[in-house]
Motif scaffolding. Sequence first.
Motif, PDB file in Angstrom:
ATOM      1  N   UNK A 180       0.809  -1.218   0.000  1.00 57.90           N
ATOM      2  CA  UNK A 180       0.000   0.000   0.000  1.00 57.90           C
ATOM      3  C   UNK A 180       0.845   1.272   0.000  1.00 57.90           C
ATOM      4  N   UNK A 181       2.070   1.172   0.477  1.00 56.82           N
ATOM      5  CA  UNK A 181       2.941   2.341   0.428  1.00 56.82           C
ATOM      6  C   UNK A 181       3.247   2.715  -1.028  1.00 56.82           C
ATOM      7  N   UNK A 182       3.040   1.751  -1.939  1.00 57.82           N
ATOM      8  CA  UNK A 182       3.120   2.037  -3.376  1.00 57.82           C
ATOM      9  C   UNK A 182       1.728   2.271  -3.960  1.00 57.82           C
ATOM     10  N   UNK A 200      12.100   6.952  -7.001  1.00 56.91           N
ATOM     11  CA  UNK A 200      11.802   5.569  -6.574  1.00 56.91           C
ATOM     12  C   UNK A 200      12.889   4.994  -5.675  1.00 56.91           C
ATOM     13  N   UNK A 201      14.132   5.286  -6.002  1.00 59.89           N
ATOM     14  CA  UNK A 201      15.269   4.817  -5.203  1.00 59.89           C
ATOM     15  C   UNK A 201      15.214   5.396  -3.781  1.00 59.89           C
ATOM     16  N   UNK A 202      14.994   6.704  -3.683  1.00 65.53           N
ATOM     17  CA  UNK A 202      14.937   7.357  -2.359  1.00 65.53           C
ATOM     18  C   UNK A 202      13.735   6.878  -1.552  1.00 65.53           C
ATOM     19  N   UNK A 203      12.625   6.666  -2.246  1.00 65.55           N
ATOM     20  CA  UNK A 203      11.409   6.234  -1.555  1.00 65.55           C
ATOM     21  C   UNK A 203      11.601   4.843  -0.953  1.00 65.55           C
ATOM     22  N   UNK A 204      12.147   3.927  -1.763  1.00 66.40           N
ATOM     23  CA  UNK A 204      12.400   2.573  -1.273  1.00 66.40           C
ATOM     24  C   UNK A 204      13.335   2.613  -0.069  1.00 66.40           C
ATOM     25  N   UNK A 205      14.349   3.475  -0.157  1.00 70.36           N
ATOM     26  CA  UNK A 205      15.318   3.599   0.936  1.00 70.36           C
ATOM     27  C   UNK A 205      14.626   4.093   2.215  1.00 70.36           C
ATOM     28  N   UNK A 234       3.296  -5.519  -8.082  1.00 73.45           N
ATOM     29  CA  UNK A 234       2.060  -4.737  -8.007  1.00 73.45           C
ATOM     30  C   UNK A 234       1.731  -4.033  -9.330  1.00 73.45           C
ATOM     31  N   UNK A 235       2.696  -3.979 -10.239  1.00 74.79           N
ATOM     32  CA  UNK A 235       2.402  -3.441 -11.574  1.00 74.79           C
ATOM     33  C   UNK A 235       1.576  -4.407 -12.408  1.00 74.79           C
ATOM     34  N   UNK A 236       1.330  -5.597 -11.876  1.00 69.01           N
ATOM     35  CA  UNK A 236       0.553  -6.598 -12.617  1.00 69.01           C
ATOM     36  C   UNK A 236      -0.856  -6.777 -12.057  1.00 69.01           C
ATOM     37  N   UNK A 237      -1.261  -5.982 -11.082  1.00 70.22           N
ATOM     38  CA  UNK A 237      -2.630  -6.132 -10.575  1.00 70.22           C
ATOM     39  C   UNK A 237      -3.596  -5.376 -11.497  1.00 70.22           C
ATOM     40  N   UNK A 238      -4.846  -5.835 -11.605  1.00 67.33           N
ATOM     41  CA  UNK A 238      -5.797  -5.184 -12.509  1.00 67.33           C
ATOM     42  C   UNK A 238      -5.916  -3.680 -12.277  1.00 67.33           C
ATOM     43  N   UNK A 239      -5.813  -3.243 -11.021  1.00 66.19           N
ATOM     44  CA  UNK A 239      -5.946  -1.821 -10.716  1.00 66.19           C
ATOM     45  C   UNK A 239      -4.871  -0.983 -11.418  1.00 66.19           C
ATOM     46  N   UNK A 240      -3.674  -1.544 -11.525  1.00 68.45           N
ATOM     47  CA  UNK A 240      -2.579  -0.815 -12.170  1.00 68.45           C
ATOM     48  C   UNK A 240      -2.919  -0.560 -13.632  1.00 68.45           C
ATOM     49  N   UNK A 241      -3.445  -1.578 -14.293  1.00 72.45           N
ATOM     50  CA  UNK A 241      -3.840  -1.443 -15.706  1.00 72.45           C
ATOM     51  C   UNK A 241      -4.980  -0.437 -15.843  1.00 72.45           C
ATOM     52  N   UNK A 242      -5.963  -0.518 -14.942  1.00 71.11           N
ATOM     53  CA  UNK A 242      -7.115   0.389 -14.998  1.00 71.11           C
ATOM     54  C   UNK A 242      -6.657   1.846 -14.866  1.00 71.11           C
ATOM     55  N   UNK A 258       9.160  -1.989 -11.448  1.00 77.72           N
ATOM     56  CA  UNK A 258      10.548  -1.576 -11.242  1.00 77.72           C
ATOM     57  C   UNK A 258      10.717  -0.893  -9.889  1.00 77.72           C
ATOM     58  N   UNK A 259       9.766   0.012  -9.555  1.00 80.63           N
ATOM     59  CA  UNK A 259       9.839   0.748  -8.293  1.00 80.63           C
ATOM     60  C   UNK A 259       9.785  -0.212  -7.102  1.00 80.63           C
ATOM     61  N   UNK A 260       8.896  -1.202  -7.202  1.00 76.44           N
ATOM     62  CA  UNK A 260       8.704  -2.144  -6.101  1.00 76.44           C
ATOM     63  C   UNK A 260       9.903  -3.089  -5.969  1.00 76.44           C
ATOM     64  N   UNK A 261      10.506  -3.440  -7.097  1.00 77.10           N
ATOM     65  CA  UNK A 261      11.659  -4.350  -7.045  1.00 77.10           C
ATOM     66  C   UNK A 261      12.866  -3.684  -6.366  1.00 77.10           C
ATOM     67  N   UNK A 262      12.943  -2.359  -6.436  1.00 75.39           N
ATOM     68  CA  UNK A 262      14.015  -1.648  -5.704  1.00 75.39           C
ATOM     69  C   UNK A 262      13.808  -1.874  -4.198  1.00 75.39           C
ATOM     70  N   UNK A 263      12.540  -1.743  -3.766  1.00 73.54           N
ATOM     71  CA  UNK A 263      12.197  -1.981  -2.362  1.00 73.54           C
ATOM     72  C   UNK A 263      12.569  -3.410  -1.962  1.00 73.54           C
ATOM     73  N   UNK A 264      12.165  -4.378  -2.797  1.00 76.31           N
ATOM     74  CA  UNK A 264      12.441  -5.790  -2.489  1.00 76.31           C
ATOM     75  C   UNK A 264      13.938  -6.047  -2.328  1.00 76.31           C
ATOM     76  N   UNK A 265      14.749  -5.467  -3.232  1.00 79.65           N
ATOM     77  CA  UNK A 265      16.202  -5.648  -3.148  1.00 79.65           C
ATOM     78  C   UNK A 265      16.735  -5.117  -1.821  1.00 79.65           C
TER      79      UNK A 265
END
Length: 372
Positions: A180-182, A200-205, A234-242, A258-265
């Motif tokens: 939800x933070x994304x 995105x980098x700073x946000x994940x940090x 989360x870029x693959x959920x229906x809401x993102x496409x909508x 991409x933004x979320x994968x920075x967080x995951x890393x």
Amino acid sequence: MFLIIIEKFLTMGSEKKLWLVVIILLVEIKVQHCVGNPIVPCLFIFGDSLSDCGNNNKLPTLARANFLPYGIDFPGGPTGRFTNGKTAIDFITEDLGFSHLMPPYANTSGFDVVEGVNYASGAGGIRKETGTHAGPDMNLELQINNHKVIISQIAAKLGGPDKAQQHLNKCLYYINIGSNDYINNYFLRNTYSTSRTYTPEQYAEALVQQYSQQIRVLHQTGARKFSINGLGLVGCIPQAITLRGKIGSSTCVEEDNKAVLIFDDKLRILVDQLNKDLTDSKFVFVDQAMIKSENYPMLKGMKGMTNRCCKVNEKTGQCNPLEVPCNNRDLHIFWDSFHPTEAVHKLMAKSAFYSSITKITFPMDISSLVKM
Ligand SMILES: *[C@@H]1O[C@H](CO)[C@@H](O)[C@H](O)[C@H]1NC(C)=O
């Protein structure tokens, strides 16, 4: 009554007596199995709508799911779970050997909180403001504060803070938060300012820093065994496409992924660091972004992101109350615009618990963590 049974027993033939004893033993074994003998004595759950089991039911928020068709496949019907049946942590709770699922913090009546509580809250995040455009929710800090309330109840029950600590050291702490933070913060550019404040980098940090502090607070309360879940794509959920439309040939909004994968890393690096810093504890990272059709043939056969099982309110992305959902729910990946079906929750649970097939857990799977 009991005397009559004993009298009958004494006057029975010996063969009948033998059978009766066998039946009593079988019933006893069955009862013991039902009562459960979990691998860990307790389980505490922190997170968002992927794990919520009813904490938002009485909050004035749009992020509620205590009405049909939510819960259509859950024993007893709707509970506040944001899917058609059980969630991933429900399946893990069963795999751990508990005889019941954990109660929501909002209503623990009839349950022994010593065995565990679920604090997860739909729309909640690591940051305080996350998701609040939908109404109030329980962010991670509030969830940890609620846990402290439960800890004082446990101490009262077990006979003091020391006894409580010994007990709390043995529990599993499952945390699945950050989506939800994304979805309900950084990506909602008109509602929240974070995308203007942070790259995105700073946000994940910033998120991982804040998360790290909260995990350390939980450690100070006595937590020692942690399952820390990374975020799914989360870029693959229906809401993102909508919201963002289909971009190029990709089926997902790659910029969001991409933004979320920075967080995951960064979260994976944090888990590594915590394992080094807090040597009295064990942390597992569950890489939920690995749960995609390239890795799971089962998902290839299912209807994907543009096929939500229930009819949704396009504004909230949630199922319209009381509308009849699809029949073949096990063949759908998405239940509403945000949340996977029970079938996908089950897949997530099994691969986090026994990670032998696809390696999505580091440095070990949950079944190994709880045996330590
Ligand atoms: C609280 O939970 C119990 C047992 O799960 C249930 O019977 C009861 O209706 C719930 N109470 C409220 C106020 O939701």
